[in-house]
Design an enzyme around this catalytic site. Structure first.
Site, PDB file in Angstrom:
ATOM      1  N   LEU A  96     -15.309  48.483  37.275  1.00  0.00           N
ATOM      2  CA  LEU A  96     -16.326  49.465  36.900  1.00  0.00           C
ATOM      3  C   LEU A  96     -15.765  50.211  35.704  1.00  0.00           C
ATOM      4  CD1 LEU A  96     -17.473  51.059  40.308  1.00  0.00           C
ATOM      5  CD2 LEU A  96     -18.766  49.465  38.891  1.00  0.00           C
ATOM      6  N   ASP A  97     -16.600  50.480  34.719  1.00  0.00           N
ATOM      7  CA  ASP A  97     -16.131  51.202  33.534  1.00  0.00           C
ATOM      8  C   ASP A  97     -15.591  52.575  33.911  1.00  0.00           C
ATOM      9  OD1 ASP A  97     -16.946  49.080  32.001  1.00  0.00           O
ATOM     10  OD2 ASP A  97     -18.808  50.014  31.340  1.00  0.00           O
TER      11      ASP A  97
END
Length: 286
Positions: A134-135
């Site tokens: 996930l960023d």
């Protein structure tokens, strides 16, 4: 030197090398490379005797980790995580926005897993690790593998597109009620479907939309790039944005809300949802 941590081995089915078994059992040395170094330095005892990397663990042993003054001074990353599901094979945790999943930085989710998750009792237990990304600015559900077989199986499920993810975002501008975005990323096919759940008027952004996003592929920054491509960038995005329409100080309004898949070992249906963060609810009260 003095003992800093002690671990009592439970009954195990198949003997396993100490350097494999010991990954994740000590809070101060969570990595495989760290364990091997500690064993080679003579910092690990099994049943009162200095251990070697060739030693096999059979069950019932007492493992002691010794710490030198140098290692005692090493900082530990203590970061409480919300655990939404956990068993001997895998876990699902909540990643807040503003923290890296992994990498060379000290403050990562990867480095916090040992302090938050139980070590698997299975023979191929390994250090818990994320099996997708996930960023940094994205919040939401993160899937963790706890055994070698589980990490392999979960990666295979991702490759076969048998792990289904749903995201929610707040997007800027006037949008169609639903649609599909089929736009390559880095010369690879990328596909996202979207459904607008609710829209509100905004003095600064004209319209703000609460949007459900279902990616069919998992390219880097896919959702952020796709929404920017159709002229509806995600609120708070500082990489993919329309000039003069950047919201500062609130972070990115992108949330990985649901993970669903068939457990690769128990065959149970896993369907976990994490509610929207408070900053979403300030704009769209639920």
């Amino acid at each position: 030197m003095k003992i800093s941590e002690t671990h009592n081995v439970k009954n195990i089915v198949t003997p396993i090398r100490l350097q494999e078994y010991a990954v994740g059992i000590f809070k101060t040395i969570p990595t495989k490379s760290g364990i091997k170094k500690a064993i080679k330095k003579g910092l690990v005892n099994v049943n009162g005797k200095t251990a070697t990397t060739a030693l096999y663990i059979k069950g019932g042993e007492t493992i002691d980790l010794f710490q030198t003054e140098e290692t005692l001074k090493k900082k530990q990353f203590n970061f409480p995580l919300e655990i939404l599901y956990e068993d001997d094979y895998l876990a699902i945790i909540y990643k807040p926005s503003g923290i890296l999943v992994s990498g060379n930085s000290f403050a990562t989710i990867d480095n916090a897993l040992t302090q938050n998750l139980q070590k698997s009792t299975l023979a191929d237990a390994t250090r818990s690790r994320p099996v997708h990304r996930l960023d940094y600015p994205t919040s939401g559900l993160l899937l963790i593998g706890k055994t070698t077989a589980s990490i392999i199986s979960l990666n295979q499920l991702f490759e076969k597109k048998e792990i289904h993810k749903i995201y929610h975002a707040i997007c800027i501008g006037k949008m169609k009620l639903n649609g599909e975005i089929d736009s390559p990323i880095s010369d690879k096919n990328a596909f996202t479907s979207f459904d607008v759940i609710e829209t509100v008027k905004s003095p600064r952004f004209d319209f703000l939309n609460l949007v459900k996003l279902t990616p069919k592929t998992g390219r880097k920054h896919q959702l952020r790039k796709h929404l920017f491509t159709i002229g509806n960038p995600i609120l708070g995005d500082k990489e993919y944005f329309i000039k003069d329409l950047v919201l500062n100080g609130k972070g990115l309004f992108l949330h990985a809300s649901t993970l669903s898949f068939t457990h690769p070992f128990t065959k149970k249906t896993i369907n976990i949802t994490k509610e929207l963060p408070k900053k979403f609810k300030k704009i769209f009260p639920q």
